[in-house]
Motif scaffolding. Sequence first.
Motif, PDB file in Angstrom:
ATOM      1  N   LYS A  13       0.995  -0.901  -0.102  1.00  0.00           N
ATOM      2  CA  LYS A  13       0.252   0.096   0.071  1.00  0.00           C
ATOM      3  C   LYS A  13       0.725   1.163   0.037  1.00  0.00           C
ATOM      4  CE  LYS A  13      -3.381   0.512   2.895  1.00  0.00           C
ATOM      5  NZ  LYS A  13      -3.993   0.597   3.637  1.00  0.00           N
ATOM      6  N   PHE A  14       1.918   0.948   0.239  1.00  0.00           N
ATOM      7  CA  PHE A  14       3.250   2.082   1.183  1.00  0.00           C
ATOM      8  C   PHE A  14       2.523   3.658   0.412  1.00  0.00           C
ATOM      9  CE2 PHE A  14       4.447  -0.580  -1.851  1.00  0.00           C
ATOM     10  CZ  PHE A  14       5.718  -1.236  -1.993  1.00  0.00           C
ATOM     11  N   ASP A  15       1.305   4.077   2.110  1.00  0.00           N
ATOM     12  CA  ASP A  15       0.504   4.508   2.606  1.00  0.00           C
ATOM     13  C   ASP A  15       1.767   5.810   2.925  1.00  0.00           C
ATOM     14  OD1 ASP A  15      -0.971   6.119   3.364  1.00  0.00           O
ATOM     15  OD2 ASP A  15      -1.819   5.990   4.791  1.00  0.00           O
ATOM     16  N   ALA A  16       2.578   5.557   4.064  1.00  0.00           N
ATOM     17  CA  ALA A  16       3.538   6.476   4.831  1.00  0.00           C
ATOM     18  C   ALA A  16       4.788   6.513   3.710  1.00  0.00           C
ATOM     19  CB  ALA A  16       4.012   5.453   6.240  1.00  0.00           C
ATOM     20  N   LEU A  17       4.955   5.740   3.049  1.00  0.00           N
ATOM     21  CA  LEU A  17       7.227   5.894   2.607  1.00  0.00           C
ATOM     22  C   LEU A  17       7.260   6.136   3.926  1.00  0.00           C
ATOM     23  CD1 LEU A  17       6.273   8.638  -0.463  1.00  0.00           C
ATOM     24  CD2 LEU A  17       6.397   5.514  -0.766  1.00  0.00           C
ATOM     25  N   HIS A  18       7.647   4.414   5.175  1.00  0.00           N
ATOM     26  CA  HIS A  18       8.310   4.626   6.322  1.00  0.00           C
ATOM     27  C   HIS A  18       9.205   3.660   5.324  1.00  0.00           C
ATOM     28  CE1 HIS A  18       6.384   0.380   6.143  1.00  0.00           C
ATOM     29  NE2 HIS A  18       5.277   0.976   6.671  1.00  0.00           N
TER      30      HIS A  18
ATOM     31  N   PHE B 203      10.648  -0.682  -9.077  1.00  0.00           N
ATOM     32  CA  PHE B 203       9.023   0.104  -9.258  1.00  0.00           C
ATOM     33  C   PHE B 203       8.261  -0.022  -7.903  1.00  0.00           C
ATOM     34  CE2 PHE B 203      11.077  -0.530 -13.207  1.00  0.00           C
ATOM     35  CZ  PHE B 203      10.768   0.640 -13.863  1.00  0.00           C
ATOM     36  N   LEU B 204       7.493   0.631  -7.891  1.00  0.00           N
ATOM     37  CA  LEU B 204       6.400   0.508  -6.427  1.00  0.00           C
ATOM     38  C   LEU B 204       5.535   0.164  -7.018  1.00  0.00           C
ATOM     39  CD1 LEU B 204       8.699   1.676  -4.575  1.00  0.00           C
ATOM     40  CD2 LEU B 204       6.969   2.429  -3.472  1.00  0.00           C
ATOM     41  N   LEU B 205       4.566  -0.809  -6.595  1.00  0.00           N
ATOM     42  CA  LEU B 205       3.515  -1.772  -7.152  1.00  0.00           C
ATOM     43  C   LEU B 205       2.241  -0.623  -5.861  1.00  0.00           C
ATOM     44  CD1 LEU B 205       3.365  -1.289  -9.749  1.00  0.00           C
ATOM     45  CD2 LEU B 205       2.305  -4.232  -9.353  1.00  0.00           C
ATOM     46  N   SER B 206       1.936   0.391  -5.811  1.00  0.00           N
ATOM     47  CA  SER B 206       0.823   0.914  -4.804  1.00  0.00           C
ATOM     48  C   SER B 206      -0.695   0.519  -4.816  1.00  0.00           C
ATOM     49  CB  SER B 206       0.955   2.728  -4.665  1.00  0.00           C
ATOM     50  OG  SER B 206       2.582   2.697  -3.902  1.00  0.00           O
ATOM     51  N   PHE B 207      -1.666   0.080  -3.948  1.00  0.00           N
ATOM     52  CA  PHE B 207      -2.720   0.344  -4.464  1.00  0.00           C
ATOM     53  C   PHE B 207      -3.682   0.975  -3.409  1.00  0.00           C
ATOM     54  CE2 PHE B 207       0.138  -3.998  -4.406  1.00  0.00           C
ATOM     55  CZ  PHE B 207      -1.325  -4.596  -5.178  1.00  0.00           C
ATOM     56  N   VAL B 208      -4.377   1.868  -4.304  1.00  0.00           N
ATOM     57  CA  VAL B 208      -5.073   2.602  -3.732  1.00  0.00           C
ATOM     58  C   VAL B 208      -6.656   2.903  -4.203  1.00  0.00           C
ATOM     59  CG1 VAL B 208      -3.198   4.252  -5.197  1.00  0.00           C
ATOM     60  CG2 VAL B 208      -5.420   3.948  -6.290  1.00  0.00           C
ATOM     61  N   GLY B 209      -7.639   3.663  -3.366  1.00  0.00           N
ATOM     62  CA  GLY B 209      -8.799   2.979  -3.239  1.00  0.00           C
ATOM     63  C   GLY B 209      -9.402   2.323  -2.878  1.00  0.00           C
ATOM     64  N   ILE B 210      -8.249   1.625  -1.762  1.00  0.00           N
ATOM     65  CA  ILE B 210      -9.024   0.546  -0.730  1.00  0.00           C
ATOM     66  C   ILE B 210     -10.457   0.934   0.266  1.00  0.00           C
ATOM     67  CG2 ILE B 210      -8.316  -0.912   0.570  1.00  0.00           C
ATOM     68  CD1 ILE B 210      -5.646  -1.360  -0.232  1.00  0.00           C
ATOM     69  N   ALA B 211      -9.607   1.745   0.080  1.00  0.00           N
ATOM     70  CA  ALA B 211     -10.874   2.191   1.652  1.00  0.00           C
ATOM     71  C   ALA B 211     -12.552   2.798   0.884  1.00  0.00           C
ATOM     72  CB  ALA B 211     -10.847   3.855   2.883  1.00  0.00           C
ATOM     73  N   GLU B 212     -12.290   3.355  -0.497  1.00  0.00           N
ATOM     74  CA  GLU B 212     -13.315   3.662  -0.922  1.00  0.00           C
ATOM     75  C   GLU B 212     -14.436   2.345  -1.297  1.00  0.00           C
ATOM     76  OE1 GLU B 212     -10.975   6.667  -1.351  1.00  0.00           O
ATOM     77  OE2 GLU B 212     -10.869   5.001  -1.654  1.00  0.00           O
ATOM     78  N   VAL B 213     -13.886   1.356  -1.901  1.00  0.00           N
ATOM     79  CA  VAL B 213     -14.533   0.035  -1.760  1.00  0.00           C
ATOM     80  C   VAL B 213     -14.905  -0.640  -1.321  1.00  0.00           C
ATOM     81  CG1 VAL B 213     -13.874  -1.840  -3.031  1.00  0.00           C
ATOM     82  CG2 VAL B 213     -12.876   0.035  -3.917  1.00  0.00           C
ATOM     83  N   LEU B 214     -13.552  -0.626   0.213  1.00  0.00           N
ATOM     84  CA  LEU B 214     -14.399  -1.933   1.741  1.00  0.00           C
ATOM     85  C   LEU B 214     -15.526  -1.073   2.941  1.00  0.00           C
ATOM     86  CD1 LEU B 214     -11.068  -3.309   1.782  1.00  0.00           C
ATOM     87  CD2 LEU B 214     -13.031  -4.478   0.224  1.00  0.00           C
ATOM     88  N   GLY B 215     -15.793   0.081   2.152  1.00  0.00           N
ATOM     89  CA  GLY B 215     -16.615   0.984   3.226  1.00  0.00           C
ATOM     90  C   GLY B 215     -16.292   1.759   4.070  1.00  0.00           C
ATOM     91  N   TRP B 216     -14.120   1.904   4.236  1.00  0.00           N
ATOM     92  CA  TRP B 216     -13.893   2.325   5.689  1.00  0.00           C
ATOM     93  C   TRP B 216     -13.781   3.997   5.673  1.00  0.00           C
ATOM     94  CZ3 TRP B 216      -8.398  -0.505   4.602  1.00  0.00           C
ATOM     95  CH2 TRP B 216      -8.452  -1.599   4.670  1.00  0.00           C
ATOM     96  N   GLU B 217     -13.600   3.892   6.874  1.00  0.00           N
ATOM     97  CA  GLU B 217     -13.889   5.490   7.106  1.00  0.00           C
ATOM     98  C   GLU B 217     -12.475   6.591   6.311  1.00  0.00           C
ATOM     99  OE1 GLU B 217     -13.735   8.418  10.597  1.00  0.00           O
ATOM    100  OE2 GLU B 217     -14.166   6.569  10.831  1.00  0.00           O
ATOM    101  N   TYR B 218     -12.727   8.016   6.285  1.00  0.00           N
ATOM    102  CA  TYR B 218     -11.803   7.889   5.186  1.00  0.00           C
ATOM    103  C   TYR B 218     -10.354   8.374   6.387  1.00  0.00           C
ATOM    104  CZ  TYR B 218      -9.144  12.590   3.256  1.00  0.00           C
ATOM    105  OH  TYR B 218      -7.781  13.010   2.559  1.00  0.00           O
ATOM    106  N   ARG B 219      -9.080   8.977   5.597  1.00  0.00           N
ATOM    107  CA  ARG B 219      -8.437   8.638   6.614  1.00  0.00           C
ATOM    108  C   ARG B 219      -7.595   9.551   5.824  1.00  0.00           C
ATOM    109  NH1 ARG B 219      -6.258   4.008  10.077  1.00  0.00           N
ATOM    110  NH2 ARG B 219      -5.286   2.694   7.766  1.00  0.00           N
ATOM    111  N   PRO B 220      -7.061  11.232   6.145  1.00  0.00           N
ATOM    112  CA  PRO B 220      -6.035  11.083   5.010  1.00  0.00           C
ATOM    113  C   PRO B 220      -4.858  11.164   5.153  1.00  0.00           C
ATOM    114  CG  PRO B 220      -6.007  12.255   7.373  1.00  0.00           C
ATOM    115  CD  PRO B 220      -7.380  11.485   7.758  1.00  0.00           C
TER     116      PRO B 220
END
Length: 391
Positions: free
Chosen positions: A131-136, A153-170
Amino acid sequence: MERGAAAAGALSCTFRSPSPSPTSPAAPHWRPLLGFRSRSRSRGRGWGQRAVVAGAPRLFLPPPCRRFRYCSQSKLLGMNKGQNRCSLATFSSFGQSGISLNNEDLVKDKLLIDCGEDQDCVIDGIVALGKFDALHIGHRELAMYASKAGTPFLLSFVGIAEVLGWEYRPPIVAQCDRKRVLTSWAPYCKNVVPIEYQVEFSKVRYLTPRQFVERLSRDLKIQGVVAGENYRFGYRASGDAAELVKLCEEFGLSAFIVRSVMDTARSYNGVTTSVNSSDKGQVSSSRVRHALAMGDMEYVSELLGRKHRLVLTVKENHLQERKRIMLPKSCMLNMPPADGLYENCDLVNGGHLGLCRVIINSETIEIEMKDENSLLPNTIQENQQLGIEFG
């Protein structure tokens, strides 16, 4: 913080990233768990090669073991580009066999965002998966290991929260600031800046582990993958690192499974904090979020391997005085630390504007410059992006 262009850097929201430091950092403590390089028997190219670091859990040795011979790490990383690939059966995202590669559905269902119709941007590369959210520093380790084996290369998966109905987080890292962060990784990656491509989660959500690896091989024509030992993939996270290794062998890809980077930096009241049920003490985006929520910016810096940068878009309702700027919280593009006072921060906007102290409350962010001459007339303009780096 180092002063000057290399350290302060342009906000990469404006795509003027700093050049990597000419002095490479000390050798990183990355620890490969295992890896192999697959060879297709159907093409008569011999058996694969496998390297396992001492003490690695045995579950990461997919059977039958007699098919592999052990080799040194240096041999493991000596990969040749342009390998011929196995002949593969084709599947659509929905598992239907016999689909032509020219089928319109497959074109519409292309994996990567902003990579063109042919999806040729990562050909013969080594992709780090996550997911590479934090790039830690754990994410950096994956990129570092990919650079040892080929073009990273980095393959990041985006849109997980929207698809699964998770609460938005910045996001932890502002989208427009990711290029700057990846540029800072170059000294760790053989002076190569890893390039990130994004995969819409909705396009891979229902893929089985086999279908997912098959698409990596067939559609992207990559040379191999790197993933963490806790990596899960496929529909309902049904595949684990061991299955990834096995499937990559089958589809003629190299696979490298890397040990988690463990977090030994912080404990509270003498107890190491677990932030979720999957937390085994490893560096994670969840730990970064937890540290930000506690306002522990020293800890955040240790997890990220850099200072946290909060990116702000200046709006018309901002207030600017001689040495003070006040902006509404709505201008933030990524996650801030907890409300409170933060000393020894740096303000940047394509260059280093100066030292400052920052006060964050429920509605506003107030920036007070140490030097009253830092903010010359017209220094801060509407729609400009500012960055606050927390010391």
